[in-house]
Scaffold this motif. Structure first.
Motif, short mmCIF file in Angstrom:
data_model
loop_
_atom_site.label_atom_id
_atom_site.label_comp_id
_atom_site.label_asym_id
_atom_site.label_seq_id
_atom_site.Cartn_x
_atom_site.Cartn_y
_atom_site.Cartn_z
N ASN A 297 0.82 -1.21 0.00
CA ASN A 297 0.00 0.00 0.00
C ASN A 297 0.86 1.25 0.00
O ASN A 297 2.04 1.21 0.29
CB ASN A 297 -0.84 0.04 1.29
N HIS B 99 -5.47 -6.37 4.20
CA HIS B 99 -4.51 -6.19 3.12
C HIS B 99 -4.00 -7.51 2.56
O HIS B 99 -2.93 -7.55 1.97
CB HIS B 99 -3.31 -5.39 3.62
N ALA C 37 -2.81 -7.47 -0.94
CA ALA C 37 -2.22 -6.22 -1.42
C ALA C 37 -0.87 -6.44 -2.10
O ALA C 37 -0.61 -5.89 -3.18
CB ALA C 37 -2.08 -5.24 -0.26
#
Ligand code: ADP
Length: 254
Positions: free
Chosen positions: A17, A48, A51
């Motif tokens: 991120n 996440h 991610a």
């Protein structure tokens, strides 16, 4: 000449991120093979899980090379395993960007000791463990570039961030010792203090400001600090000067 990372291998922690993702994309665009580290599963509590894989996919679509790693930076064995996998796949590690982070802002009066410990574990021990895991490889190579992420909170303190400020001051002490011990092996250790424009401050920023800050103010400075021509022991502040902690404090009734 634009900075090139052709032929180099880079590890970016917390790269699923925000700023970490931006570092990973730009390193790959400039030729590095990139390990995109971020917590796997639901361990970061923010969902996440995919991610890192998504960032790897983005890099591959753009023609770059990347692999995901789900290791927790605060677990040394997981960092060792990440480096072992990286060496097996790509032979070495030239760049490490310590970017993984977590916030548990609260005035000190109300801060849970467990949140003090968690933040120090991830930022300070995490940076030490990831760096320790690559250190021998970089010494053998007689080349390494390590970037620590510090903060204005570590330099000057900040309301609501006793845990984070303490960890970030510790990260600076770590950087300053390692740049001495690494010098003989051409391992250069620098620090960056992105004071605004990261996801951690996104709550108080409109999206446009966030999206403009990250690539424009922080990424080029960071890339220079992990390039072949990097200085050593620099502390570069980039991004602006809005403090999340001040907002937390206002809402927390100091
Ligand atoms: P920023 O934009 O400031 O980098 P983010 O919160 O977007 O802020 O990025 C921090 C990243 O670090 C997150 O993706 C988070 O999942 C990751 N992270 C947090 N703790 C750990 C950890 N222990 N190990 C690896 N990654 C972590």
């Amino acid at each position: 000449m634009p900075i090139s990372f052709e032929g180099q291998v880079a590890i970016v922690t917390g790269a699923g991120n925000g700023l970490g993702r931006a570092y990973a994309l730009e390193l790959a665009r400039r030729g590095a093979k990139v390990v995109v580290n971020d917590l796997g599963g639901e361990r970061d509590g923010r969902g996440h899980s995919d991610a890192a894989l998504a960032v790897v996919e983005e890099i591959r679509v753009a023609g770059g090379e990347a692999m995901a790693d789900g290791g927790d930076v605060s677990d040394f064995a997981q960092m060792e395993a990440m480096v072992a996998r990286t060496r097996e796949a790509w032979g070495g590690v030239h760049v490490l960007i310590n970017n993984a982070g977590i916030l548990r802002d609260r005035t000190f009066a109300k801060m849970d000791p467990a949140d003090f410990e968690l933040v120090v574990r991830v930022h300070l021990l995490g940076s030490a463990f990831a760096t320790k895991a690559v250190w021998e490889t970089m010494r053998e190579q007689r080349y390494g570039r390590v970037l620590m992420t510090t903060s204005s909170s570590g330099l000057g303190g900040n309301f609501g961030q006793a845990n984070y400020g303490a960890a970030k001051a510790g990260v600076l002490g770590l950087a300053r010792t390692l740049r001495m011990e690494g010098a003989k092996y051409d391992i250069r250790v620098n620090s960056i203090a992105p004071t605004a424009g990261t996801r951690m401050t996104a709550d108080i920023f409109p999206d446009e400001a966030y999206n403009a800050f990250v690539p424009e103010a922080v990424v080029p400075a960071a890339l220079f600090l992990v390039s072949k021509d990097a200085p050593s022991d620099a502390i570069v502040g980039a991004g602006g000067g809005v403090y999340q902690g001040a907002f937390i404090t206002m809402n927390d009734g100091v």
